[in-house]
Design a protein around this motif. Structure first.
Motif, mmCIF file in Angstrom:
data_model
loop_
_atom_site.group_PDB
_atom_site.id
_atom_site.type_symbol
_atom_site.label_atom_id
_atom_site.label_comp_id
_atom_site.label_asym_id
_atom_site.label_seq_id
_atom_site.Cartn_x
_atom_site.Cartn_y
_atom_site.Cartn_z
ATOM 1 N N LYS A 85 0.860 -1.194 0.000
ATOM 2 C CA LYS A 85 0.000 0.000 0.000
ATOM 3 C C LYS A 85 0.890 1.236 0.000
ATOM 4 C CE LYS A 85 -3.969 2.182 2.268
ATOM 5 N NZ LYS A 85 -3.400 3.534 2.437
ATOM 6 N N PRO A 86 1.291 1.701 -1.183
ATOM 7 C CA PRO A 86 2.256 2.794 -1.259
ATOM 8 C C PRO A 86 1.661 4.192 -1.095
ATOM 9 C CG PRO A 86 1.697 2.046 -3.459
ATOM 10 C CD PRO A 86 0.978 1.134 -2.502
ATOM 11 N N LEU A 87 0.332 4.314 -1.170
ATOM 12 C CA LEU A 87 -0.321 5.622 -1.070
ATOM 13 C C LEU A 87 -1.257 5.649 0.124
ATOM 14 C CD1 LEU A 87 -1.217 6.094 -4.859
ATOM 15 C CD2 LEU A 87 0.634 7.234 -3.613
ATOM 16 N N ASP A 113 -9.143 -1.459 -10.277
ATOM 17 C CA ASP A 113 -7.771 -1.601 -10.763
ATOM 18 C C ASP A 113 -7.542 -0.923 -12.116
ATOM 19 O OD1 ASP A 113 -5.119 -2.533 -10.802
ATOM 20 O OD2 ASP A 113 -5.709 -4.269 -11.986
ATOM 21 N N LEU A 156 4.528 8.732 -5.083
ATOM 22 C CA LEU A 156 5.177 7.467 -5.434
ATOM 23 C C LEU A 156 6.662 7.649 -5.704
ATOM 24 C CD1 LEU A 156 2.428 5.988 -7.789
ATOM 25 C CD2 LEU A 156 3.176 4.994 -5.617
ATOM 26 N N TYR A 219 2.380 4.002 -15.566
ATOM 27 C CA TYR A 219 0.922 4.011 -15.528
ATOM 28 C C TYR A 219 0.434 2.988 -16.539
ATOM 29 C CZ TYR A 219 -3.807 5.561 -14.730
ATOM 30 O OH TYR A 219 -5.119 5.586 -14.374
ATOM 31 N N VAL A 247 8.345 -3.604 -8.214
ATOM 32 C CA VAL A 247 7.502 -2.696 -7.440
ATOM 33 C C VAL A 247 7.707 -2.929 -5.950
ATOM 34 C CG1 VAL A 247 5.111 -2.069 -6.904
ATOM 35 C CG2 VAL A 247 5.781 -2.498 -9.281
ATOM 36 N N ALA A 253 7.650 2.301 -9.452
ATOM 37 C CA ALA A 253 6.346 2.652 -8.882
ATOM 38 C C ALA A 253 5.290 2.443 -9.948
ATOM 39 C CB ALA A 253 6.340 4.099 -8.405
ATOM 40 N N LEU A 255 1.078 2.773 -11.158
ATOM 41 C CA LEU A 255 -0.316 3.217 -11.056
ATOM 42 C C LEU A 255 -1.144 2.355 -11.991
ATOM 43 C CD1 LEU A 255 0.054 7.100 -11.160
ATOM 44 C CD2 LEU A 255 -0.876 5.775 -9.274
ATOM 45 N N GLN A 256 -2.287 1.848 -11.524
ATOM 46 C CA GLN A 256 -2.780 1.848 -10.174
ATOM 47 C C GLN A 256 -1.861 1.023 -9.254
ATOM 48 O OE1 GLN A 256 -5.371 3.613 -9.298
ATOM 49 N NE2 GLN A 256 -7.138 3.229 -10.582
ATOM 50 N N PRO A 257 -1.888 1.353 -7.932
ATOM 51 C CA PRO A 257 -1.094 0.552 -6.993
ATOM 52 C C PRO A 257 -1.734 -0.810 -6.749
ATOM 53 C CG PRO A 257 -2.400 2.181 -5.815
ATOM 54 C CD PRO A 257 -2.588 2.463 -7.276
ATOM 55 N N SER A 259 -2.794 -1.960 -4.082
ATOM 56 C CA SER A 259 -3.936 -1.849 -3.171
ATOM 57 C C SER A 259 -5.248 -1.723 -3.943
ATOM 58 C CB SER A 259 -3.762 -0.650 -2.235
ATOM 59 O OG SER A 259 -3.511 0.535 -2.971
#
Length: 408
Positions: A85-87, A113, A156, A219, A247, A253, A255-257, A259
């Motif tokens: 959970k990076p954010l 996602d 990120l 991304y 990652v 990093a 996107l989406q993470p 999580s």
């Protein structure tokens, strides 16, 4: 060519990089659905409450043992990465699918996602609404989306050096590729748009552009994790899993993470509904009211429905675009099904069937009766753009985009 179709083509051809036709069939309608301010407010309120329930469930999911996560349908290869959970939010861009009922807005599923329908709602809808003399129901949302992407990239990549940012998608998929282009354009800072197949992964090192530049933030517009983990290159290397290792090791990093992927499984709805029926104190009294108001009864088996009198739906936990969905009578005999059966081997969930409302729409083939599904985006924790897809009882790839607006 009929006059209506001439007008549709002439209008949508003025919008850069938009796929008003898809697979040689009409997609964007030359028509508009008029909503009230109260309807718009209720849609956004429902979307925020639903997403808040999922976000409340996320820490519980991360606390579960691997065996339970497997029972919820997560691929085994994803287990080492599911708790990342990076954010501070579970996802950056998420879409809640809603159906309007006499009891308010009910929730079909959360596309946490890799949601589609972004360019249509955050930009094209406004152009179409104004064309028809209406106010854009999503006015101001595009700027909020831009800020969210920029903020996510900064969080990120918390370094002094500007990151190498790449937006990627399958180049031969018009919708995905042009959506990635749109998001990159919206991001506005230096970046590249690179086809997925041209990215180069070096194990335990990094992900690189074709020119050999190391990528810091990727991304992936529509590259589902459940597909990514199965990807292998020509020598058999599990490149998808290796990418997730980068990652996890902080060498890339994304996107989406991860999580967001954690909340992509429709089995999460069964978990939430189970806690609700038990009146579990994991949710507050107010949250239980939100679940009762907006969630449909959902289970991991069909037995709860076979004793009742209501039809129900079988869905794959990680299915998309209506694929492999079947609607059943209460006795378990099929009522309707999607002809696509891609996810036949996937874990299934069973949900109370809530029929979509229908309305007359103007299409290139004349006036038709169509079922309306609302897609409402939540950016971070806040409801933003929403819009309408018009199609059959099971909304699939063939559904139209129907612009929506408010009376000025």
């Amino acid at each position: 060519m009929p006059e209506h179709e001439k007008a549709r083509q002439a209008f949508y051809r003025t919008i850069p990089r938009f796929w008003h036709d898809l697979f040689q069939e009409p997609y964007a309608l030359y028509d508009a659905n008029i909503l009230s301010d109260l309807e718009a407010q209720n849609i956004r309120q429902a979307a925020e409450r639903i997403t808040a329930i999922y976000d409340k469930a996320a820490p519980l999911l991360r606390s579960l043992p691997d065996e339970t996560l497997l029972e919820l349908g997560y691929p085994e290869q994803t287990l080492p990465f599911l708790r990342l959970k990076p954010l501070d939010t579970e996802g950056v861009i998420r879409r809640v699918d809603l159906v309007k009922t006499e009891q308010g807005y009910k929730h079909y599923e959360l596309n946490a996602d890799t949601p589609t329908f972004i360019y249509e709602l955050f930009r094209v809808n406004g152009i179409a609404a104004r064309h028809f003399g209406l106010k854009d129901v999503n006015e101001g949302c595009e700027e909020n989306l831009q800020n969210a992407i920029r903020t996510a990239v900064r969080k990120l990549w918390p370094h002094h050096k500007a990151p190498k940012v790449v937006f990627t998608a399958h180049h031969d998929h018009e919708e995905d590729w042009n959506t990635a282009f749109y998001l990159g354009e919206l991001f506005g800072y230096p970046h590249e748009i690179i086809p997925l197949q041209e990215l180069k992964l070096i194990e335990d090192d990094g992900l690189y552009t074709p020119a050999g530049t190391r990528i810091d933030v990727l991304y992936r517009q529509t590259y589902p994790i459940e597909h990514l983990v199965d990807d292998k290159d020509e020598d058999g290397t599990a490149v998808g899993v290796e990418l997730l290792k980068l990652v996890a090791d902080g060498k890339l990093a994304m996107l989406q993470p991860m999580s967001a992927f954690l909340l992509q499984s429709k089995a999460v709805q069964a978990l939430i509904w189970g806690l609700h029926t038990e009146k579990h104190d994991y949710f507050t009294a107010e949250e239980h009211r939100w679940i009762e108001d907006h969630f449909l009864p959902t289970y991991l088996d069909r037995e709860p429905f076979l004793n009742g009198s209501l039809p129900f739906v079988e869905k794959p936990a990680f299915g998309r675009e209506g694929d492999t969905i079947t609607i059943f009578h209460s006795d378990g005999t099929p009522l309707k099904e999607n002809s696509l059966r891609t996810y036949g081997d996937s874990l299934k969930i069973y949900q109370a069937y809530q029929e979509l409302p229908s309305a007359a729409i103007q299409t290139p083939y004349g006036q038709e009766e169509a079922h309306l599904l609302i897609g409402a985006f939540v950016i971070g924790r806040h409801a933003e753009a929403f819009g309408i897809r018009a199609g059959s009882a099971i909304t699939g790839n063939e559904a139209y985009f129907l612009p929506a607006g408010l009376q000025p």
